[in-house]
Scaffold this motif. Structure first.
Motif, PDB file in Angstrom:
ATOM      1  N   ARG A 178      -8.106  25.403   2.138  1.00 32.02           N
ATOM      2  CA  ARG A 178      -9.474  25.119   1.717  1.00 32.02           C
ATOM      3  C   ARG A 178     -10.062  23.901   2.421  1.00 32.02           C
ATOM      4  N   LEU A 179      -9.266  22.850   2.581  1.00 34.09           N
ATOM      5  CA  LEU A 179      -9.796  21.581   3.074  1.00 34.09           C
ATOM      6  C   LEU A 179      -9.328  21.215   4.477  1.00 34.09           C
ATOM      7  N   GLY A 180      -8.175  21.718   4.887  1.00 37.42           N
ATOM      8  CA  GLY A 180      -7.598  21.319   6.168  1.00 37.42           C
ATOM      9  C   GLY A 180      -6.646  20.154   5.987  1.00 37.42           C
ATOM     10  N   THR A 181      -5.663  20.069   6.867  1.00 33.84           N
ATOM     11  CA  THR A 181      -4.613  19.056   6.733  1.00 33.84           C
ATOM     12  C   THR A 181      -5.156  17.634   6.801  1.00 33.84           C
ATOM     13  N   LYS A 211      -7.375  21.331  16.413  1.00 35.41           N
ATOM     14  CA  LYS A 211      -7.373  22.703  15.897  1.00 35.41           C
ATOM     15  C   LYS A 211      -8.079  23.638  16.872  1.00 35.41           C
ATOM     16  N   THR A 212      -9.185  23.180  17.445  1.00 37.17           N
ATOM     17  CA  THR A 212      -9.922  23.987  18.412  1.00 37.17           C
ATOM     18  C   THR A 212      -9.116  24.180  19.692  1.00 37.17           C
ATOM     19  N   ALA A 213      -8.463  23.104  20.147  1.00 29.84           N
ATOM     20  CA  ALA A 213      -7.685  23.182  21.386  1.00 29.84           C
ATOM     21  C   ALA A 213      -6.508  24.137  21.256  1.00 29.84           C
ATOM     22  N   GLN A 214      -5.899  24.180  20.097  1.00 30.64           N
ATOM     23  CA  GLN A 214      -4.748  25.052  19.893  1.00 30.64           C
ATOM     24  C   GLN A 214      -5.158  26.482  19.555  1.00 30.64           C
ATOM     25  N   ARG A 215      -6.441  26.647  19.202  1.00 29.90           N
ATOM     26  CA  ARG A 215      -6.969  27.962  18.833  1.00 29.90           C
ATOM     27  C   ARG A 215      -6.119  28.630  17.760  1.00 29.90           C
ATOM     28  N   THR A 216      -5.785  27.836  16.772  1.00 30.94           N
ATOM     29  CA  THR A 216      -4.985  28.367  15.671  1.00 30.94           C
ATOM     30  C   THR A 216      -5.401  27.692  14.381  1.00 30.94           C
ATOM     31  N   ASP A 217      -5.126  28.317  13.291  1.00 27.02           N
ATOM     32  CA  ASP A 217      -5.470  27.779  11.988  1.00 27.02           C
ATOM     33  C   ASP A 217      -4.206  27.312  11.296  1.00 27.02           C
TER      34      ASP A 217
END
Length: 270
Positions: free
Chosen positions: A65-68, A183-189
């Motif tokens: 929900r919030l991100g690490t 997160k964007t650079a790794q293209r993963t959630d």
């Protein structure tokens, strides 16, 4: 950017370790002031533990929900509020009440960052991450010892650490952009990689590891909580000196974890 984020994560784990060793170090001077039996430290400790377990079990949901990054920042802030509350408390029931947000905040940070580092970094960084926790635990007893030696009460030691936690929480809030870019650079959630409790138990060897870790924590928590009280009550060392001596245990843990990080470069995880 990856390395800069890792530095932020290390700092977050230092903040996690700062208060963990303080209750045991300060308790020889706390229980008399609170007019409670010496054994009551166990009650506060167990409330913190229950809060930590509850927060850990909710970690996957919070991360989704919030991100690490945000979970970490808010959790450190929650811990800071609890510690500042400790510094103004003069009754045992107040400490018990404040132990609830303390445990919830500590558990959220612990679970979120352990999961993130396990997913994105090599094993050595996990060892060094917990080495940073050890660094925090070394500082806590020294702060308590210094406050007592200067003629102050344990309240001031908690206040100093609480204010330091506030500063660290603000630093973590400022680092949220780093988490988003990573997160964007790794293209993963990260949240999608968070395992449920059922999935964890299904991992080969996971149950044995949990039992092993339980045994380790039994030794660590017992020593962390009671070493200072034992030195004061059994060896008749002053509360100020005992608080300082208690940090020796954490120095050993920290050095061992630092060395273990280098061992992982030559050995497999198993």
């Amino acid at each position: 950017m990856t390395h800069l984020l890792l530095v932020v994560i290390y700092i977050a784990f230092i903040s996690l370790g700062l208060p963990d060793s303080m209750l045991g170090s300060a308790w020889p001077s706390m229980y008399e002031a609170l007019d409670v039996p010496v054994s009551y430290a166990g009650i506060i400790s167990m409330i913190i533990v229950v809060g930590t377990v509850i927060a850990s079990l909710q970690s996957a949901r919070l991360n989704r929900r919030l991100g690490t990054g945000l979970v970490t920042a808010l959790s450190v802030e929650l811990t800071a509020v609890a510690l500042l509350g400790f510094s103004w408390s003069h009754a045992f029931w107040q400490l018990c009440l404040l132990a609830i947000p303390y445990g919830l905040g500590a558990g959220s940070v612990d679970a979120a960052l352990n999961n993130y580092v396990a997913m994105h970094y090599a094993s050595r960084h996990m060892s060094w991450l917990h080495c940073m926790w050890g660094t925090g635990t070394i500082i806590g007893p020294y702060v308590i010892s210094h406050a007592l030696l200067e003629g102050h009460t344990w309240h001031l030691g908690y206040r100093w650490i609480g204010l330091l936690q506030v500063a660290l929480a603000l630093l973590l809030l400022c680092s949220l952009l780093l988490w988003r870019r990573q997160k964007t650079a790794q293209r993963t959630d990260d949240a999608e990689q968070t395992m449920t409790l059922r999935e964890i138990f299904a991992v080969p060897g996971a149950r044995s590891i949990l039992v092993t870790f339980f045994c380790y924590c039994a030794v660590e928590q017992t020593t962390m909580l009671w070493a200072s009280s034992y030195m004061v009550l059994h060896n008749h060392i002053s509360a100020e000196a005992a608080a300082g001596y208690a940090s020796m245990f954490f120095i050993g843990i920290t050095v061992g974890r630092a060395l273990n990080g280098f061992l992982t470069m030559k050995r497999t995880d198993t």
